[in-house]
Design a protein around this motif. Sequence first.
Motif, mmCIF file in Angstrom:
data_model
loop_
_atom_site.group_PDB
_atom_site.id
_atom_site.type_symbol
_atom_site.label_atom_id
_atom_site.label_comp_id
_atom_site.label_asym_id
_atom_site.label_seq_id
_atom_site.Cartn_x
_atom_site.Cartn_y
_atom_site.Cartn_z
ATOM 1 N N THR A 1 0.807 -1.218 0.000
ATOM 2 C CA THR A 1 0.000 0.000 0.000
ATOM 3 C C THR A 1 0.839 1.266 0.000
ATOM 4 O O THR A 1 1.914 1.313 0.605
ATOM 5 N N ARG A 2 0.322 2.274 -0.674
ATOM 6 C CA ARG A 2 0.949 3.591 -0.642
ATOM 7 C C ARG A 2 -0.007 4.639 -0.089
ATOM 8 O O ARG A 2 0.304 5.824 -0.104
ATOM 9 N N HIS A 3 -1.159 4.222 0.399
ATOM 10 C CA HIS A 3 -2.186 5.162 0.846
ATOM 11 C C HIS A 3 -2.560 4.860 2.289
ATOM 12 O O HIS A 3 -2.660 3.705 2.694
ATOM 13 N N GLY A 4 -2.758 5.886 3.053
ATOM 14 C CA GLY A 4 -3.208 5.722 4.421
ATOM 15 C C GLY A 4 -2.084 5.520 5.423
ATOM 16 O O GLY A 4 -2.316 5.536 6.627
ATOM 17 N N ILE A 5 -0.865 5.313 4.957
ATOM 18 C CA ILE A 5 0.282 5.164 5.852
ATOM 19 C C ILE A 5 1.406 6.067 5.362
ATOM 20 O O ILE A 5 1.805 6.003 4.200
ATOM 21 N N GLY A 6 1.915 6.895 6.217
ATOM 22 C CA GLY A 6 3.028 7.767 5.853
ATOM 23 C C GLY A 6 2.641 8.815 4.837
ATOM 24 O O GLY A 6 1.478 9.185 4.693
ATOM 25 N N ASP A 7 3.639 9.308 4.101
ATOM 26 C CA ASP A 7 3.420 10.398 3.152
ATOM 27 C C ASP A 7 3.203 9.912 1.726
ATOM 28 O O ASP A 7 3.093 10.712 0.808
ATOM 29 N N GLY A 8 3.158 8.597 1.510
ATOM 30 C CA GLY A 8 2.924 8.040 0.184
ATOM 31 C C GLY A 8 4.149 7.952 -0.694
ATOM 32 O O GLY A 8 4.070 7.470 -1.822
ATOM 33 N N SER A 9 5.307 8.406 -0.199
ATOM 34 C CA SER A 9 6.524 8.377 -1.011
ATOM 35 C C SER A 9 7.159 6.986 -0.975
ATOM 36 O O SER A 9 6.939 6.189 -0.060
ATOM 37 N N ASP A 10 7.991 6.717 -1.969
ATOM 38 C CA ASP A 10 8.704 5.452 -1.999
ATOM 39 C C ASP A 10 9.710 5.356 -0.863
ATOM 40 O O ASP A 10 9.905 4.285 -0.276
ATOM 41 N N LEU A 11 10.367 6.466 -0.535
ATOM 42 C CA LEU A 11 11.339 6.437 0.550
ATOM 43 C C LEU A 11 10.676 6.122 1.882
ATOM 44 O O LEU A 11 11.218 5.369 2.703
ATOM 45 N N ASP A 12 9.488 6.699 2.117
ATOM 46 C CA ASP A 12 8.765 6.415 3.350
ATOM 47 C C ASP A 12 8.342 4.951 3.386
ATOM 48 O O ASP A 12 8.395 4.284 4.414
ATOM 49 N N ARG A 13 7.942 4.442 2.234
ATOM 50 C CA ARG A 13 7.518 3.051 2.172
ATOM 51 C C ARG A 13 8.692 2.103 2.400
ATOM 52 O O ARG A 13 8.561 1.072 3.064
ATOM 53 N N ILE A 14 9.834 2.461 1.889
ATOM 54 C CA ILE A 14 11.012 1.634 2.118
ATOM 55 C C ILE A 14 11.289 1.508 3.615
ATOM 56 O O ILE A 14 11.542 0.424 4.140
ATOM 57 N N LYS A 15 11.217 2.629 4.315
ATOM 58 C CA LYS A 15 11.487 2.586 5.750
ATOM 59 C C LYS A 15 10.489 1.681 6.470
ATOM 60 O O LYS A 15 10.858 0.901 7.357
ATOM 61 N N ARG A 16 9.209 1.790 6.094
ATOM 62 C CA ARG A 16 8.192 0.952 6.723
ATOM 63 C C ARG A 16 8.445 -0.524 6.419
ATOM 64 O O ARG A 16 8.300 -1.404 7.268
ATOM 65 N N GLN A 17 8.843 -0.802 5.181
ATOM 66 C CA GLN A 17 9.096 -2.178 4.801
ATOM 67 C C GLN A 17 10.354 -2.731 5.475
ATOM 68 O O GLN A 17 10.441 -3.923 5.788
ATOM 69 N N GLN A 18 11.305 -1.862 5.708
ATOM 70 C CA GLN A 18 12.480 -2.307 6.439
ATOM 71 C C GLN A 18 12.115 -2.723 7.861
ATOM 72 O O GLN A 18 12.669 -3.690 8.401
ATOM 73 N N ALA A 19 11.177 -1.987 8.463
ATOM 74 C CA ALA A 19 10.701 -2.383 9.788
ATOM 75 C C ALA A 19 10.017 -3.744 9.723
ATOM 76 O O ALA A 19 10.156 -4.571 10.639
ATOM 77 N N PHE A 20 9.311 -4.012 8.622
ATOM 78 C CA PHE A 20 8.666 -5.314 8.443
ATOM 79 C C PHE A 20 9.719 -6.417 8.328
ATOM 80 O O PHE A 20 9.616 -7.483 8.939
ATOM 81 N N MET A 21 10.747 -6.147 7.539
ATOM 82 C CA MET A 21 11.831 -7.120 7.404
ATOM 83 C C MET A 21 12.487 -7.396 8.740
ATOM 84 O O MET A 21 12.802 -8.544 9.089
ATOM 85 N N ALA A 22 12.713 -6.322 9.493
ATOM 86 C CA ALA A 22 13.332 -6.496 10.803
ATOM 87 C C ALA A 22 12.486 -7.376 11.697
ATOM 88 O O ALA A 22 13.001 -8.211 12.453
ATOM 89 N N SER A 23 11.179 -7.201 11.611
ATOM 90 C CA SER A 23 10.281 -8.017 12.425
ATOM 91 C C SER A 23 10.360 -9.482 12.027
ATOM 92 O O SER A 23 10.289 -10.384 12.873
ATOM 93 N N ILE A 24 10.543 -9.746 10.734
ATOM 94 C CA ILE A 24 10.703 -11.130 10.270
ATOM 95 C C ILE A 24 11.993 -11.731 10.821
ATOM 96 O O ILE A 24 12.023 -12.864 11.301
ATOM 97 N N VAL A 25 13.063 -10.973 10.744
ATOM 98 C CA VAL A 25 14.333 -11.483 11.263
ATOM 99 C C VAL A 25 14.212 -11.786 12.757
ATOM 100 O O VAL A 25 14.682 -12.828 13.239
ATOM 101 N N LYS A 26 13.584 -10.869 13.469
ATOM 102 C CA LYS A 26 13.419 -11.068 14.912
ATOM 103 C C LYS A 26 12.666 -12.352 15.207
ATOM 104 O O LYS A 26 13.023 -13.123 16.107
ATOM 105 N N LYS A 27 11.598 -12.616 14.428
ATOM 106 C CA LYS A 27 10.814 -13.827 14.641
ATOM 107 C C LYS A 27 11.570 -15.064 14.201
ATOM 108 O O LYS A 27 11.531 -16.115 14.842
ATOM 109 N N ALA A 28 12.287 -14.947 13.089
ATOM 110 C CA ALA A 28 13.025 -16.098 12.566
ATOM 111 C C ALA A 28 14.144 -16.529 13.498
ATOM 112 O O ALA A 28 14.559 -17.689 13.488
ATOM 113 N N THR A 29 14.675 -15.607 14.293
ATOM 114 C CA THR A 29 15.755 -15.935 15.222
ATOM 115 C C THR A 29 15.256 -16.220 16.623
ATOM 116 O O THR A 29 16.063 -16.450 17.528
#
Length: 476
Positions: free
Chosen positions: A232-260
């Motif tokens: 999604t690019r709507h309803g979260i953050g400012d809609g920019s790709d850079l903002d979305r990257i940061k949010r997705q990085q947090a998602f990746m981090a959460s996966i790593v945390k769970k995987a370990t």
Amino acid sequence: MQRAAAPPPVYYADQADAPRVPEPPGRLWRALGWMSIVLSVALVLGSLTAYGFWRRLDGRIDREDVKGRLGENRPEKLNDATNILLLGSDSREGENSRYGTEIGRRSDTAVLLHISPGGKGAIGLSFPRDSMVRIPECETDSRTVPARFGMINSAFAEGGPACTWKTIEALTKIHIDHYVEVDFAGFTRVVDALGGVEICVPRAVNDPRAELRLKAGRQTVRGEQALGYVRTRHGIGDGSDLDRIKRQQAFMASIVKKATDGSMLTDPQRVYAFLEAIADSVRTDEDMTLSVMQDLATGLRGISAGNVRFVTVPVQAYPQDRNRVQFDKAKAEPLFAAIREDNTVPEPEPAPAPAKGAPPVQPAQVKVGVYNGTASSGLGKRTAEQLAARGFDVVKVGNADKTYEKTAILYGTGAQRHAQRLAIALPGHPPKPWKKAKPGYVYLVIGGDGAKLRGANPVPKVAGEVRADQDICAAG
């Protein structure tokens, strides 16, 4: 003399101030599921040793011959670090047809996963899809794609994974060892195999285009809902790709945390389902063999979530088009260099052994002058700043009277224990007395073999980076 901004004070000396020291001795693929998958597999494969299991998994991984398309002019491999190019495919073929009818296989982003020598740490470096870069000439099965200047995501669309590989190497001068590609369906499989992934959103989300509805706050999302969240690019953050990257990085981090997480790693059924989902979801280069994966897994055994972080290549607005960006070279080049030259395995600094009846010498008690005895401009200043950040009392920085082959730690009368304390931070350079040294002072003369600080993080801190062990609500 000029005082450095960072405490403790560092003074910069002219050539005339340098002592004459003796010769020292001798767009973004919207899901970004690929990143989570690759990191996660690397983090948990080490818990499995059954050869038959490995063989079954290996036979289910799709591989593509790309090495022969990279050309001869590639960066040299400088160390034992492993660099894996992670690509997200938005192919609508096969089981991905439910996500649309677009023709072709595209990737709107690339991430470089760097694993430090010894597997003690890992960093995922994201390349924004709108980055305007120079793309080299690339070969495909049917044609030659000419060199051009354009958005970085066009490299994959026009030349396939080999072209993105070649482009990233040309931009960063970092040698890439392997690539891994994952599609939408693979992302949902892996998230489901994990039992869902925790996210945190600041307010409720309702995005019909992404078929996404979320409540505010901390929650766990599974397959299709997770895919909608990272697309999604709507309803979260400012809609920019850079903002979305940061949010997705947090998602990746959460996966790593769970995987370990220990509870997962001790449940063979969960681990087996997780690894099967990965094997059915990835495409790699032909050299990513079973033995390579086993070696990678062994090297990463024991890595903690706190040693995994995610950063974005520093960028700035592209003057000709404000909807595009370009690399901020002043900030990006040091980051690339640190990854490229990551030769050290971070390790804890041992406690100094105190002399009998004497308290240990603390870094603040060590008065040290740093002198650059190499042709590398600024090396003395950088080393001094690193020592100052460790608490050492750096009193002078300058150039030595000539170039030196070896780095040396020299000390004056009464400073032997102080020199030994500096040698703990800079291993491999036994301290030696110097008659011309000022009493109580230590001199670091940097030679051709360099001055690597023990346990120094080889990759500098980057604004906005996300660590895998931080709270998901803080990261999001």
